[in-house]
Design a protein around this motif. Structure first.
Motif, PDB file in Angstrom:
ATOM      1  N   VAL A   1     -25.752  66.609  74.676  1.00 30.91           N
ATOM      2  CA  VAL A   1     -24.677  67.563  74.950  1.00 30.91           C
ATOM      3  C   VAL A   1     -24.008  67.992  73.635  1.00 30.91           C
ATOM      4  CG1 VAL A   1     -22.506  67.909  76.187  1.00 30.91           C
ATOM      5  CG2 VAL A   1     -24.315  66.498  77.205  1.00 30.91           C
ATOM      6  N   MET A   2     -23.858  69.317  73.452  1.00 28.85           N
ATOM      7  CA  MET A   2     -23.285  69.866  72.228  1.00 28.85           C
ATOM      8  C   MET A   2     -22.077  70.756  72.547  1.00 28.85           C
ATOM      9  SD  MET A   2     -26.502  68.872  71.529  1.00 28.85           S
ATOM     10  CE  MET A   2     -27.692  70.108  71.969  1.00 28.85           C
ATOM     11  N   HIS A   3     -20.995  70.555  71.828  1.00 30.43           N
ATOM     12  CA  HIS A   3     -19.723  71.238  72.096  1.00 30.43           C
ATOM     13  C   HIS A   3     -19.622  72.569  71.349  1.00 30.43           C
ATOM     14  CE1 HIS A   3     -18.314  70.098  68.080  1.00 30.43           C
ATOM     15  NE2 HIS A   3     -18.682  68.850  68.331  1.00 30.43           N
ATOM     16  N   GLY A   4     -18.515  73.276  71.617  1.00 24.43           N
ATOM     17  CA  GLY A   4     -18.244  74.533  70.944  1.00 24.43           C
ATOM     18  C   GLY A   4     -17.520  74.324  69.614  1.00 24.43           C
ATOM     19  N   MET A   5     -17.387  75.394  68.839  1.00 22.37           N
ATOM     20  CA  MET A   5     -16.733  75.315  67.540  1.00 22.37           C
ATOM     21  C   MET A   5     -15.275  74.897  67.684  1.00 22.37           C
ATOM     22  SD  MET A   5     -16.280  78.294  64.661  1.00 22.37           S
ATOM     23  CE  MET A   5     -17.747  77.975  63.699  1.00 22.37           C
ATOM     24  N   GLY A   6     -14.865  73.929  66.856  1.00 23.56           N
ATOM     25  CA  GLY A   6     -13.491  73.454  66.882  1.00 23.56           C
ATOM     26  C   GLY A   6     -13.193  72.467  67.987  1.00 23.56           C
ATOM     27  N   SER A   7     -14.227  72.064  68.721  1.00 18.97           N
ATOM     28  CA  SER A   7     -14.064  71.104  69.811  1.00 18.97           C
ATOM     29  C   SER A   7     -14.617  69.746  69.357  1.00 18.97           C
ATOM     30  CB  SER A   7     -14.787  71.615  71.061  1.00 18.97           C
ATOM     31  OG  SER A   7     -14.523  70.775  72.167  1.00 18.97           O
ATOM     32  N   ASN A   8     -14.920  68.877  70.306  1.00 17.28           N
ATOM     33  CA  ASN A   8     -15.447  67.561  69.943  1.00 17.28           C
ATOM     34  C   ASN A   8     -16.272  66.981  71.086  1.00 17.28           C
ATOM     35  OD1 ASN A   8     -13.730  65.958  71.799  1.00 17.28           O
ATOM     36  ND2 ASN A   8     -12.060  66.649  70.468  1.00 17.28           N
ATOM     37  N   GLU A   9     -16.831  65.818  70.828  1.00 16.91           N
ATOM     38  CA  GLU A   9     -17.760  65.202  71.772  1.00 16.91           C
ATOM     39  C   GLU A   9     -17.070  64.763  73.066  1.00 16.91           C
ATOM     40  OE1 GLU A   9     -16.067  61.861  69.365  1.00 16.91           O
ATOM     41  OE2 GLU A   9     -16.621  63.951  69.026  1.00 16.91           O
ATOM     42  N   GLN A  10     -15.752  64.531  73.020  1.00 13.10           N
ATOM     43  CA  GLN A  10     -15.033  64.102  74.222  1.00 13.10           C
ATOM     44  C   GLN A  10     -14.868  65.246  75.217  1.00 13.10           C
ATOM     45  OE1 GLN A  10     -14.227  60.983  74.711  1.00 13.10           O
ATOM     46  NE2 GLN A  10     -14.635  60.181  72.666  1.00 13.10           N
ATOM     47  N   ASN A  11     -14.650  66.447  74.698  1.00 12.24           N
ATOM     48  CA  ASN A  11     -14.312  67.575  75.556  1.00 12.24           C
ATOM     49  C   ASN A  11     -15.434  67.989  76.496  1.00 12.24           C
ATOM     50  OD1 ASN A  11     -11.815  67.669  74.421  1.00 12.24           O
ATOM     51  ND2 ASN A  11     -12.111  69.554  73.270  1.00 12.24           N
ATOM     52  N   MET A  12     -16.657  67.632  76.161  1.00 11.12           N
ATOM     53  CA  MET A  12     -17.794  68.039  76.991  1.00 11.12           C
ATOM     54  C   MET A  12     -18.067  67.068  78.136  1.00 11.12           C
ATOM     55  SD  MET A  12     -18.894  70.936  75.825  1.00 11.12           S
ATOM     56  CE  MET A  12     -20.567  71.115  76.471  1.00 11.12           C
ATOM     57  N   LEU A  13     -17.502  65.877  78.069  1.00 10.14           N
ATOM     58  CA  LEU A  13     -17.880  64.848  79.047  1.00 10.14           C
ATOM     59  C   LEU A  13     -17.473  65.218  80.470  1.00 10.14           C
ATOM     60  CD1 LEU A  13     -17.105  61.658  76.938  1.00 10.14           C
ATOM     61  CD2 LEU A  13     -19.361  62.510  77.634  1.00 10.14           C
TER      62      LEU A  13
ATOM     63  N   GLY B   1     -22.555  75.109  70.799  1.00 10.71           N
ATOM     64  CA  GLY B   1     -23.482  74.121  71.330  1.00 10.71           C
ATOM     65  C   GLY B   1     -24.665  74.749  72.044  1.00 10.71           C
ATOM     66  N   ALA B   2     -24.434  75.896  72.704  1.00 11.92           N
ATOM     67  CA  ALA B   2     -25.539  76.623  73.346  1.00 11.92           C
ATOM     68  C   ALA B   2     -26.459  77.240  72.304  1.00 11.92           C
ATOM     69  CB  ALA B   2     -24.997  77.708  74.275  1.00 11.92           C
ATOM     70  N   ILE B   3     -25.877  77.703  71.190  1.00  5.02           N
ATOM     71  CA  ILE B   3     -26.672  78.300  70.113  1.00  5.02           C
ATOM     72  C   ILE B   3     -27.631  77.270  69.533  1.00  5.02           C
ATOM     73  CG2 ILE B   3     -26.527  79.322  67.806  1.00  5.02           C
ATOM     74  CD1 ILE B   3     -23.730  80.427  68.668  1.00  5.02           C
ATOM     75  N   VAL B   4     -27.120  76.076  69.225  1.00  3.47           N
ATOM     76  CA  VAL B   4     -28.007  75.054  68.654  1.00  3.47           C
ATOM     77  C   VAL B   4     -28.963  74.518  69.709  1.00  3.47           C
ATOM     78  CG1 VAL B   4     -26.460  74.444  66.758  1.00  3.47           C
ATOM     79  CG2 VAL B   4     -26.266  73.197  68.917  1.00  3.47           C
ATOM     80  N   SER B   5     -28.542  74.469  70.977  1.00  3.88           N
ATOM     81  CA  SER B   5     -29.443  73.994  72.035  1.00  3.88           C
ATOM     82  C   SER B   5     -30.663  74.907  72.176  1.00  3.88           C
ATOM     83  CB  SER B   5     -28.705  73.916  73.379  1.00  3.88           C
ATOM     84  OG  SER B   5     -27.730  72.907  73.375  1.00  3.88           O
ATOM     85  N   MET B   6     -30.423  76.219  72.220  1.00  2.00           N
ATOM     86  CA  MET B   6     -31.548  77.152  72.347  1.00  2.00           C
ATOM     87  C   MET B   6     -32.422  77.140  71.101  1.00  2.00           C
ATOM     88  SD  MET B   6     -30.123  80.393  74.584  1.00  2.00           S
ATOM     89  CE  MET B   6     -28.622  80.721  73.657  1.00  2.00           C
TER      90      MET B   6
END
Length: 214
Positions: free
Chosen positions: A26-38, A112-117
């Motif tokens: 799971v990859m987050h957006g800019m300025g966010s962090n790993e907690q926010n996606m959970l 996170g979607a950019i790096v995922s794709m």
């Protein structure tokens, strides 16, 4: 093998010895962090090993996987390095944890979607599925990266119709690009801005579980 990346791990409550599990990176957006996606993937830890990965770069109030030089234009050097670090992390996780190499999934929002794709294109059919929420594929990735076969890859791509950060059309372009490479793409539009609605979350959760058991 060690990992320099910081991450949150969620696992099924009952992990059986000598059994492997599907993995969700799971990859987050800019300025966010790993907690926010959970919260977006809550419940999926019953099935998956979930790795929520912090971007390696400081981007107050949080972090980033790469920096940008202009609208839709990542800094190439930072972007390349971020993709390398994420690839190494996937290798690290596959070596350290009991995960099924045939059931690797990526999920990301915005950056996170950019790096995922991008990882989907560089790792190819090694990845089983991708959930790309409100992202795009950088032009230099399409034109200059070494793209591997993705004909066995499934994607859930979604975008807000009123996204004022990354245009809705960029989501459509991502869909067309992967379709041109013979991937299986499920595209979803929502009457939202640059966000993930509850309906979007419900839809991708159902999609990923259906794809896993297809």
């Amino acid at each position: 093998m060690d990992s320099s990346m910081i991450y949150e791990l969620r696992t099924p409550s009952m992990v059986e010895p000598n059994k492997t599990y599907p993995a969700l990176f799971v990859m987050h957006g800019m300025g966010s962090n790993e907690q926010n996606m959970l919260s977006l993937v809550a419940g999926l830890e019953d099935v998956f090993y979930i790795f929520s990965i912090r971007g390696p770069l400081s981007q107050p109030p949080g972090f980033a996987y790469f920096t940008i030089q202009g609208y839709g234009k990542p800094h190439r050097e930072a972007f390349d390095q971020g993709i390398t670090q994420l690839t190494n992390f996937i290798d690290y996780a596959a070596e350290r944890y009991p995960i099924d190499q045939d059931r690797l999934y990526l999920l990301g929002f915005s950056q996170g979607a950019i790096v995922s794709m991008t990882l989907g294109l560089t790792l190819g059919n090694r990845i089983k599925g991708i959930v790309a929420l409100s992202g795009y594929i950088p032009r230099f990735v399409k034109e200059e990266y070494r793209i591997k076969p993705v004909d066995q890859l499934s994607l859930f791509i979604s975008h807000g119709e009123f996204d004022n950060v990354l245009p809705y059309e960029w989501g459509l372009e991502s869909k067309e690009f992967f379709l041109g490479l013979k991937s299986q793409v499920s595209f979803h539009a929502y009457p939202e801005g640059h966000t993930v609605s509850m309906k979007n979350q419900q839809d991708f959760t159902k999609w990923i579980l259906d794809d896993l058991h297809a």
